[in-house]
Design an enzyme around this catalytic site. Structure first.
Site, mmCIF file in Angstrom:
data_model
loop_
_atom_site.group_PDB
_atom_site.id
_atom_site.type_symbol
_atom_site.label_atom_id
_atom_site.label_comp_id
_atom_site.label_asym_id
_atom_site.label_seq_id
_atom_site.Cartn_x
_atom_site.Cartn_y
_atom_site.Cartn_z
ATOM 1 N N HIS A 180 12.988 -3.456 13.339
ATOM 2 C CA HIS A 180 14.047 -2.661 13.795
ATOM 3 C C HIS A 180 14.879 -2.409 13.439
ATOM 4 C CE1 HIS A 180 15.989 -1.603 17.096
ATOM 5 N NE2 HIS A 180 14.905 -0.566 17.456
ATOM 6 N N LYS B 125 6.314 20.039 22.278
ATOM 7 C CA LYS B 125 7.512 19.863 20.859
ATOM 8 C C LYS B 125 7.343 19.190 20.167
ATOM 9 C CE LYS B 125 9.123 24.722 22.460
ATOM 10 N NZ LYS B 125 10.456 25.409 22.449
ATOM 11 N N ASP C 100 21.141 12.153 16.506
ATOM 12 C CA ASP C 100 20.001 10.984 15.727
ATOM 13 C C ASP C 100 19.041 11.566 17.126
ATOM 14 O OD1 ASP C 100 18.817 8.247 15.959
ATOM 15 O OD2 ASP C 100 20.236 7.339 15.796
ATOM 16 N N ALA D 161 16.240 10.787 19.468
ATOM 17 C CA ALA D 161 14.518 9.416 19.620
ATOM 18 C C ALA D 161 13.598 11.716 20.301
ATOM 19 C CB ALA D 161 13.811 9.409 20.722
#
Length: 349
Positions: free
Chosen positions: A116, A224, A174, A176
């Site tokens: 990660h 989307k 940034d 998710a």
């Protein structure tokens, strides 16, 4: 409680080094985590230290990895991370991408077999600081229901972008590809806080506000977000010959095993497409024009992507960075970890 950024950096670095990483690698990990906390992205900051320390101590992150970089074409390359720290591998791979883009105008660098890597904004801003445009995507373990589905298949699969302006401003986002990252749920749990009912679903597939009952996250904007997370998985997984979708390794299942994750950096040199000064001036003009737009009800102004994070960073320089007491006590304590995460489910339960 609130502590100065330098103190937080020192505490994180010391804990990561005590877990087994070299001082050089521990410093980079601390850079990325402190960056996140300083921007107010607490889900990717100090809250993650104990998890990383436990995985490092148990061998799931290679302490002294054999990193290698192979150029596969003038503008392409693959960075082998040997299951080392994702933060370190992603940074070194971005260094290679920046050098390549300065020479050829474009760079596409894949990172394979990494752990990660934290907040992607850190890495794309490295490109923007060099007058380049940075894009980064990475895969994560399955914890998101596909649009129309009831079982998790993809990860939160984030996308980050950064571009320079003619002044000291920088566009950075940034995100998710879910309504919220799992780290935000984790942060809510650490504070015993509820979450909005638009973030996640329970074991029956129903929206939940209880952060302790989350069974899966949901894609941003329905189909989307579903399409975007599939795109990220293909670019950072399949493209590098790595596990994909539901086959991506769990963050918590076995902390003694490597994760074999993938990440892709794309770096573009504006000077190969237009006049660099004009490009940066146009970015600045765009930001100025956005600031001139009349704000809607409930807003004091229009913010450009990344602006509020930098505002928090400046505020924290004066007040210190806010850290949950339990996390601070862990950072200053002698224990490396408390066996909290090994062999847990996707939500560390």
């Amino acid at each position: 409680m609130k502590i100065p950024k330098k103190q937080l950096h020192k505490l994180i670095e010391a804990k990561i080094e005590a877990a087994g990483l070299t001082k050089e690698h521990a410093e980079i990990v601390s850079d990325v985590l402190t960056f996140a906390d300083a921007r107010g992205i607490h889900s990717h900051g100090a809250v993650r230290v104990e998890y990383y320390s436990e995985r490092i101590a148990k061998g799931g992150i290679t302490n002294r990895p054999e990193f290698s970089f192979k150029k596969t074409a003038p503008s392409c390359g693959v960075f082998e991370a040997d299951n080392g720290s994702g933060h370190v591998a992603a940074k070194l791979a971005m260094d290679e991408a920046i050098k390549m883009a300065k020479e050829t105008g474009l760079a596409v660098v894949g990172v394979q077999n990494m752990s990660h890597s934290g907040a992607l904004a850190y890495f794309v801003e490295m490109a923007a600081e060099n007058d380049l445009v940075g894009i980064s995507v990475c895969q994560s373990d399955p914890m998101v229901v596909p649009f129309g589905g009831s079982e998790a298949y993809f990860g939160t699969n984030p996308i980050a972008f950064a571009a320079p302006s003619h002044d000291d401003r920088m566009i950075t986002f940034d995100m998710a590809t879910t309504v919220q990252a799992w780290g935000k749920v984790l942060h809510a749990r650490s504070r015993n806080e509820a979450i909005p009912d638009t973030w996640a679903v329970d074991e029956n597939g129903n929206p939940t506000t209880d952060s302790t009952k989350v069974s899966a996250l949901v894609p941003i904007a329905g189909p989307k977000g579903y399409g975007l997370m599939m795109m990220v998985d293909i670019l950072s997984g399949m493209l590098l010959g790595l596990p994909f979708g539901k086959h991506v390794s769990s963050m918590y299942h076995d902390l003694s095993a490597g994760r074999e994750l993938g990440q892709l950096h794309i770096v573009i040199n504006p000077a190969f497409f237009t006049d660099l000064d004009l490009f940066k001036e146009n970015i600045s003009q765009m930001l100025d024009e956005l600031k001139e737009i009349k704000p809607s009800e409930g807003f004091s102004e229009v913010n450009y992507p990344g602006e509020r994070g930098r505002m928090r960073e400046k505020k924290y320089e004066e007040t210190g960075i806010e850290i949950v007491d339990d996390i601070y006590n862990y950072l200053i304590g002698d224990a490396i970890h408390f066996d909290r995460y090994d062999h847990k489910n996707k939500f560390a339960e």
